[in-house]
Design an enzyme around this catalytic site. Structure first.
Site, PDB file in Angstrom:
ATOM      1  N   ARG A 116      49.080   9.361  32.768  1.00  0.00           N
ATOM      2  CA  ARG A 116      48.543   9.207  34.211  1.00  0.00           C
ATOM      3  C   ARG A 116      48.384  10.672  34.751  1.00  0.00           C
ATOM      4  O   ARG A 116      47.347  10.627  35.599  1.00  0.00           O
ATOM      5  CB  ARG A 116      49.553   8.447  35.007  1.00  0.00           C
ATOM      6  CG  ARG A 116      49.599   6.892  34.364  1.00  0.00           C
ATOM      7  CD  ARG A 116      50.643   6.137  35.219  1.00  0.00           C
ATOM      8  NE  ARG A 116      50.370   4.855  34.747  1.00  0.00           N
ATOM      9  CZ  ARG A 116      51.370   3.750  35.348  1.00  0.00           C
ATOM     10  NH1 ARG A 116      52.163   4.188  36.216  1.00  0.00           N
ATOM     11  NH2 ARG A 116      51.031   2.600  34.987  1.00  0.00           N
TER      12      ARG A 116
ATOM     13  N   TYR B  98      41.371   4.130  34.814  1.00  0.00           N
ATOM     14  CA  TYR B  98      42.058   4.610  33.471  1.00  0.00           C
ATOM     15  C   TYR B  98      43.410   4.575  33.882  1.00  0.00           C
ATOM     16  O   TYR B  98      44.119   4.984  34.798  1.00  0.00           O
ATOM     17  CB  TYR B  98      41.910   6.027  33.279  1.00  0.00           C
ATOM     18  CG  TYR B  98      40.455   6.066  32.503  1.00  0.00           C
ATOM     19  CD1 TYR B  98      39.987   5.040  31.446  1.00  0.00           C
ATOM     20  CD2 TYR B  98      39.430   7.316  32.475  1.00  0.00           C
ATOM     21  CE1 TYR B  98      38.823   5.176  30.830  1.00  0.00           C
ATOM     22  CE2 TYR B  98      38.364   7.652  31.985  1.00  0.00           C
ATOM     23  CZ  TYR B  98      38.070   6.410  31.043  1.00  0.00           C
ATOM     24  OH  TYR B  98      37.059   6.924  30.167  1.00  0.00           O
ATOM     25  N   GLU B  99      44.302   3.966  32.811  1.00  0.00           N
ATOM     26  CA  GLU B  99      45.659   4.317  32.860  1.00  0.00           C
ATOM     27  C   GLU B  99      46.423   3.669  34.012  1.00  0.00           C
ATOM     28  O   GLU B  99      47.366   4.084  34.601  1.00  0.00           O
ATOM     29  CB  GLU B  99      46.392   5.685  32.867  1.00  0.00           C
ATOM     30  CG  GLU B  99      45.901   6.241  31.676  1.00  0.00           C
ATOM     31  CD  GLU B  99      46.432   5.783  30.284  1.00  0.00           C
ATOM     32  OE1 GLU B  99      47.727   5.165  30.502  1.00  0.00           O
ATOM     33  OE2 GLU B  99      46.294   5.861  29.187  1.00  0.00           O
ATOM     34  N   GLY B 100      45.710   2.429  34.518  1.00  0.00           N
ATOM     35  CA  GLY B 100      46.387   1.817  35.766  1.00  0.00           C
ATOM     36  C   GLY B 100      45.502   2.114  36.849  1.00  0.00           C
ATOM     37  O   GLY B 100      45.293   3.161  37.208  1.00  0.00           O
TER      38      GLY B 100
ATOM     39  N   GLN C  11      49.150   1.863  40.675  1.00  0.00           N
ATOM     40  CA  GLN C  11      49.777   3.089  40.828  1.00  0.00           C
ATOM     41  C   GLN C  11      50.589   3.136  42.286  1.00  0.00           C
ATOM     42  O   GLN C  11      51.883   3.309  42.116  1.00  0.00           O
ATOM     43  CB  GLN C  11      48.927   4.623  41.074  1.00  0.00           C
ATOM     44  CG  GLN C  11      48.018   4.668  39.737  1.00  0.00           C
ATOM     45  CD  GLN C  11      48.871   4.781  38.450  1.00  0.00           C
ATOM     46  OE1 GLN C  11      49.746   5.587  38.365  1.00  0.00           O
ATOM     47  NE2 GLN C  11      48.320   4.145  37.499  1.00  0.00           N
TER      48      GLN C  11
END
Length: 300
Positions: free
Chosen positions: A8, A143-145, A150
């Site tokens: 992240r 990307y990545e959540g 977040q």
């Protein structure tokens, strides 16, 4: 968990990198593109002389500097946590990772969009490259959540679950700067208001997460933006103080040091001022988010 933090964080840095390149490209274009007369009188000038273009470039510059500075502070804390096992460093990293990822990716996209705007119609011409930065930045918010993921992590796991302990410790750290900022009244005033806004929201999240979890999460993304903007203001204030001290010794590059101070002041006056409004959105705005039934979501 460490790998997830690193992933992240890396995506957040992508946002910073794209923002920096978009700014460089827009700045170069603004210096060479001749269009329009100087508002104060005179002939045709490069568009960087126009106030609104200057405003956009300063938004690009100041936010990119703030994002980069926050990312570096978090990177250092990651290293300290890994090498020493210090739980305070790790707690700070865990708190700030969703902020770095969410804010840097969203703001990287905003900065790239400003870059297209600075170019005007040329921003959509592929040879300028401005639109490519905008496309590249867009995926970083996913990307990545996603940003919502977040923000949910920040509000739920990093604040509500521990009663806001780490967030309050960070707030106390930022407050230590206040007494040092006497020569920078606008930075001092807006940073203090921002810190208070974050503190109010942390108290709200802790008090309401157990009894109105949907109401709390309805304001999660605005809260992430609020906390990020204030964290950025914290990081812009620190170098302003360093630059002031170096200027007092009559050493170093005075032009560079003065520019850093002006950029920090611009950030305080143009970006950090959003903090109280975001606080109100978090604390008072949940009701309208959840008020409609599924059936009431009709086409506009």
């Amino acid at each position: 968990f460490i790998m997830m933090n690193a992933a992240r964080f890396s995506v957040g840095l992508e946002g910073v990198a794209i923002a920096e390149r978009a700014f460089q490209r827009a700045l170069a274009y603004a210096k060479e593109r001749l269009q329009g007369r100087d508002l104060a009188g005179g002939g045709t000038v490069p568009i960087i002389r126009h106030p609104d273009v200057r405003r956009m470039l300063m938004l690009m510059k100041s936010q990119t500097e703030a994002m980069r500075a926050l990312a570096y502070v978090v990177a250092a804390a990651m290293d300290f946590a890994a090498k020493t096992g210090d739980k305070k460093h790790q707690a700070f990293v865990d708190l700030m990772i969703p902020v770095v990822k969410g804010w840097s990716s969203e703001t990287g996209f905003d900065v790239a969009s400003l870059g297209v705007q600075v170019h005007g119609g040329m921003g959509f011409i592929e040879e300028t490259g401005a639109a490519q930065h905008l496309r590249d930045a867009r995926i970083t918010t996913i990307y990545e959540g996603t940003t919502g993921i977040q923000a949910g992590d920040l509000v739920g796991r990093k604040i509500a679950r521990e009663g806001g302990a780490t967030a309050k410790a960070w707030i106390a750290e930022v407050k230590k700067l206040d007494a040092q900022l006497t020569n920078f009244p606008s930075i001092r005033q807006n940073l203090a208001a921002g810190v208070q806004a974050v503190s109010d929201c942390v108290d709200f999240i802790v008090a309401n997460s157990g009894k109105d979890v949907k109401g709390v999460f309805a304001g999660a993304v605005p809260f992430l933006k609020l906390m990020a903007i204030v964290a950025g203001g914290w990081q812009m204030a620190r170098p302003a103080l360093v630059c002031e001290r170096i200027l007092g010794t009559r050493k170093g590059d005075a032009s560079f040091l003065e520019a850093k101070i002006v950029t920090a002041r611009f950030y305080a006056e143009q970006v950090l001022v959003q903090a109280p409004a975001l606080r109100d959105t978090v604390i008072k705005g949940a009701g309208s988010v959840m008020a409609l039934s599924d059936e009431q979501f009709l086409a506009a």
